[in-house]
Design an enzyme around this catalytic site. Sequence first.
Site, PDB file in Angstrom:
ATOM      1  N   CYS A 257       0.838  -1.206   0.000  1.00 32.34           N
ATOM      2  CA  CYS A 257       0.000   0.000   0.000  1.00 32.34           C
ATOM      3  C   CYS A 257       0.872   1.256   0.000  1.00 32.34           C
ATOM      4  O   CYS A 257       1.683   1.451   0.915  1.00 32.34           O
ATOM      5  CB  CYS A 257      -0.906  -0.003   1.226  1.00 32.34           C
ATOM      6  SG  CYS A 257      -1.681   1.583   1.573  1.00 32.34           S
TER       7      CYS A 257
ATOM      8  N   CYS B 167       0.577   3.345   3.209  1.00 30.38           N
ATOM      9  CA  CYS B 167       1.293   2.731   4.327  1.00 30.38           C
ATOM     10  C   CYS B 167       2.786   3.024   4.203  1.00 30.38           C
ATOM     11  O   CYS B 167       3.456   3.366   5.192  1.00 30.38           O
ATOM     12  CB  CYS B 167       1.059   1.226   4.354  1.00 30.38           C
ATOM     13  SG  CYS B 167      -0.663   0.718   4.554  1.00 30.38           S
TER      14      CYS B 167
END
Length: 366
Positions: free
Chosen positions: A281, A284
């Site tokens: 991600c 993230c």
Amino acid sequence: MDRALAMFGSEIAIAFSGAEDVALIEYAKLTGRAFRVFSLDTGRLNPETYQLFDKVEKHYGVRIEYMFPDAGEVQELVRAKGLFSFYEDGHQECCRVRKVRPLRRALRGLRAWITGQRKDQSPGTRASIPVVQVDPSFEGLDGGAGSLIKWNPVANVEGKDVWTFLRTMDVPVNALHAQGYVSIGCEPCTRPVLPGQHEREGRWWWEDAKAKECGLHKGNIDREAAPKAGTGGANGSAGAGAPDIFQSQAVVGLTRAGIENLLRLESRAEPWLVVLYAPWCPFCQAMEASYVELAEKLAGGGSSSSGVKVAKFRADGDQKAFAQAELQLQSFPTILLFPSRTARPIKYPSEKRDVDSLLAFVHSLR
């Protein structure tokens, strides 16, 4: 680009490494506006690249703002895997330590950055880049998704036209270009290209051509290939090969059993801050440096910070359904605080993921 320099002032900077970036610096000088230039010094660049840095500084009368990797992280990587591990397990881990994390630190002080990306540089990853975009992978000054503008002024310019401009303006270029190098990165990962080869074939030549991004422009790949929340991840799914993130002794890695234990407790000896994440991600990845810094601050003790555990739980793949049902997961990353005297976790409500914002959240609910 003139508009960008006028709009963002000192909160915009040109990322400098290659020929296109020299062209951008030349154009910035022609505008007459003040500009900043930063570059990533990985510690493994060619001598000719360092010589170019010096020539550019003297030619334009600027000081390049160099960003260096964390010495401890480099030492840990080299001690564990040796100097050339990327030839065996791919370049992503080394690039993350030497390039991506230093870039995150540089961009956290900006509202916008200017790059030399061109569509024809890499048909597999850059063919659709826009001239202006919200950066899909990194966070800027205000923190959170959408806080950083990415300007690609030469996106629609062909390489031959860039070189016509450079020759016309008689500006410094990397001496390696005359030796057949077109796209230049770190010395161990760059080689000259042969006639008829595409310029990116000189980068990470031992890997699949579709993955030829170091992480600085990983969003080019993520838009097309990265799995969405819950569609890929651990245990053999689409994101399983992504290097793990939030790697620090201050961040506790929780298993499914570990986070279930946290959920079951009516009261806890100390609060726990837990990020639900997927290593593929981009958001993230963008908050990794802030979260690790926060963990290290909290682990450092002191009356204002001691007694809080910081942890991570990988919540994609087989853990997705559990995380959605029990941990309020809707998108990555999701940050939860498990207070010491309250059974249910409290979800962090903001997209600002800088250290100060996260720390204020923790202190407000302790």
